[in-house]
Design an enzyme around this catalytic site. Sequence first.
Site, mmCIF file in Angstrom:
data_model
loop_
_atom_site.group_PDB
_atom_site.id
_atom_site.type_symbol
_atom_site.label_atom_id
_atom_site.label_comp_id
_atom_site.label_asym_id
_atom_site.label_seq_id
_atom_site.Cartn_x
_atom_site.Cartn_y
_atom_site.Cartn_z
ATOM 1 N NE ARG A 1 -4.296 -1.473 0.162
ATOM 2 C CZ ARG A 1 -4.559 -2.618 -0.523
ATOM 3 N NH1 ARG A 1 -3.339 -2.861 -1.449
ATOM 4 N NH2 ARG A 1 -5.377 -3.235 -0.558
ATOM 5 C CG HIS B 1 -3.266 -0.931 -6.987
ATOM 6 N ND1 HIS B 1 -3.508 -0.347 -5.892
ATOM 7 C CD2 HIS B 1 -3.386 -2.298 -6.282
ATOM 8 C CE1 HIS B 1 -3.921 -1.159 -4.884
ATOM 9 N NE2 HIS B 1 -3.498 -2.303 -5.413
HETATM 10 P P1 NAP Z 1 -2.231 -11.352 4.976
HETATM 11 O O1 NAP Z 1 -2.358 -12.962 4.331
HETATM 12 O O2 NAP Z 1 -3.250 -10.621 5.602
HETATM 13 O O3 NAP Z 1 -0.642 -11.437 5.553
HETATM 14 C C1 NAP Z 1 -0.200 -10.281 6.319
HETATM 15 C C2 NAP Z 1 1.159 -10.743 6.611
HETATM 16 O O4 NAP Z 1 1.646 -9.427 7.200
HETATM 17 C C3 NAP Z 1 0.860 -11.617 7.806
HETATM 18 O O5 NAP Z 1 2.425 -12.457 7.364
HETATM 19 C C4 NAP Z 1 1.301 -10.881 8.961
HETATM 20 O O6 NAP Z 1 1.982 -11.552 10.156
HETATM 21 C C5 NAP Z 1 2.224 -9.899 8.700
HETATM 22 N N1 NAP Z 1 2.154 -8.581 9.360
HETATM 23 C C6 NAP Z 1 0.804 -7.990 9.875
HETATM 24 N N2 NAP Z 1 1.134 -6.842 10.476
HETATM 25 C C7 NAP Z 1 2.604 -6.970 10.898
HETATM 26 C C8 NAP Z 1 3.430 -6.248 11.630
HETATM 27 N N3 NAP Z 1 3.063 -5.112 12.437
HETATM 28 N N4 NAP Z 1 4.737 -6.716 11.756
HETATM 29 C C9 NAP Z 1 5.234 -7.683 10.952
HETATM 30 N N5 NAP Z 1 4.648 -8.340 10.234
HETATM 31 C C10 NAP Z 1 3.134 -8.041 10.100
HETATM 32 O O7 NAP Z 1 -2.026 -10.359 3.338
HETATM 33 P P2 NAP Z 1 -1.767 -10.792 2.153
HETATM 34 O O8 NAP Z 1 -3.139 -11.254 1.511
HETATM 35 O O9 NAP Z 1 -0.566 -11.477 1.941
HETATM 36 O O10 NAP Z 1 -1.805 -9.370 1.238
HETATM 37 C C11 NAP Z 1 -0.817 -8.372 2.057
HETATM 38 C C12 NAP Z 1 -1.208 -7.110 1.457
HETATM 39 O O11 NAP Z 1 -0.760 -6.656 -0.065
HETATM 40 C C13 NAP Z 1 -2.588 -6.479 1.580
HETATM 41 O O12 NAP Z 1 -2.980 -6.186 2.460
HETATM 42 C C14 NAP Z 1 -2.672 -5.531 0.530
HETATM 43 O O13 NAP Z 1 -2.427 -4.299 1.007
HETATM 44 C C15 NAP Z 1 -1.559 -5.715 -0.590
HETATM 45 N N6 NAP Z 1 -2.017 -6.083 -1.962
HETATM 46 C C16 NAP Z 1 -1.472 -5.551 -3.045
HETATM 47 C C17 NAP Z 1 -1.841 -5.951 -4.144
HETATM 48 C C18 NAP Z 1 -1.188 -5.185 -5.354
HETATM 49 O O14 NAP Z 1 -1.824 -5.241 -6.505
HETATM 50 N N7 NAP Z 1 -0.406 -4.172 -5.217
HETATM 51 C C19 NAP Z 1 -2.782 -7.009 -4.371
HETATM 52 C C20 NAP Z 1 -3.291 -7.714 -3.192
HETATM 53 C C21 NAP Z 1 -2.765 -7.268 -2.070
HETATM 54 P P3 NAP Z 1 1.319 -12.736 10.868
HETATM 55 O O15 NAP Z 1 1.187 -14.000 9.777
HETATM 56 O O16 NAP Z 1 2.138 -13.198 12.016
HETATM 57 O O17 NAP Z 1 -0.228 -12.347 11.371
HETATM 58 C C1 GLV Z 2 -5.249 -5.277 -4.043
HETATM 59 O O1 GLV Z 2 -4.508 -4.269 -3.672
HETATM 60 C C2 GLV Z 2 -5.567 -5.920 -2.864
HETATM 61 O O2 GLV Z 2 -5.852 -5.664 -1.883
HETATM 62 O O3 GLV Z 2 -6.387 -7.128 -3.255
#
Ligand code: NAP
Ligand code: GLV
Length: 310
Positions: free
Chosen positions: A225, A273
């Site tokens: 983000r 994005h």
């Molecule tokens: P997720 O499954 O919710 O995983 C989040 C990870 O971050 C978990 O491993 C969590 O640790 C860790 N985390 C959270 N807070 C933390 C902190 N304070 N310190 C250290 N580690 C922390 O998320 P995801 O599905 O992988 O997605 C991640 C992010 O990618 C989304 O929230 C979104 O903002 C972004 N995204 C971007 C795109 C794009 O096109 N650019 C697309 C999709 C998503 P724990 O496992 O220990 O809880």
């Molecule tokens: C995209 O940024 C998502 O959160 O899936």
Amino acid sequence: MKAVVYLPVEDKTQWWVEMLQSLLPGWEVTSMDDPGDPASVDFAVVWRPRTGDLAQFPNLRAIVSIGAGIDHVLADKELPAGVPIIRTVGTDLTQRMREYVALHVLRHHRDMPRQLQAQAEADWHAIVVPVAPNRTVGVMGLGNLGAAAAQTLAGLGFDTRGWSKSHKEIDGVTCFAGTEGLDAFLDGCEILVNLLPLTDETRGILSASLFAKLPKEACVINCARGPHLVDEDLLAALDGGQVKQATLDVFHQEPLPADHPFWNHRKITVTPHVASQIDAGTGGRLIAANLLEFAKTGTCNDVADAARGY
Ligand code: NAP
Ligand code: GLV
């Protein structure tokens, strides 16, 4: 059952209404701007809802985020308390992120920006870089996307690290956890990939103090983000040489304003994005399946933990 939809990007709301309606026979699916009786609405399917959008529905059973992140829903200061938020995740999203991270890590690893500059100058300049096992890359966030990205990088042979809140065990990835593990994670990390969720704890984490803990001339890839990054700190770190190159897919304001310095910065690659935008057809099927499951059982696999923010 009734669901309302809001997706402002490229004015896609009506398209999503029709697609979800076709996948949910017997349901009523409408645009959030034309919801009929607000009390009849059971579900809202949204991307970046406006403040107060969701508070108008007194009987909302769940909110679906059209995407993995839920920060855009939690940003609504009038968000009704206690309504479950369902994420949209899956192999399509994970695969796309694997590809994006591999592409941009390899690009930095092989110093492609410098190589392309040499080509522009008709300069036969062979850039020889270390092999991947001698290159340390780190992924912040080891959830669905971060863990998959780290595994992909490890599969390419990189010396791969990951950092998360709670400790993980991932084959081929050296894992660090918590604030106490952050400095060790950053120490020696030559290419850093951010895949954290945006929360109060992670906002602004890509800052001058973090860049200073990376080795000089590290590369930074932010595909989580925009508000994770302190823009001015990145510009200063690029100017001072602490950071060599950055790839940015997400921004404080999207679309990135035309006069933003990132657009024309020779050390920054901007993508709009697109790191992992879910295919609409696949996303629609995932959302419809989650809605049907939630309507039947009162829950589903992808309910986020709104209290922790992801
Ligand atoms: P997720 O499954 O919710 O995983 C989040 C990870 O971050 C978990 O491993 C969590 O640790 C860790 N985390 C959270 N807070 C933390 C902190 N304070 N310190 C250290 N580690 C922390 O998320 P995801 O599905 O992988 O997605 C991640 C992010 O990618 C989304 O929230 C979104 O903002 C972004 N995204 C971007 C795109 C794009 O096109 N650019 C697309 C999709 C998503 P724990 O496992 O220990 O809880
Ligand atoms: C995209 O940024 C998502 O959160 O899936």
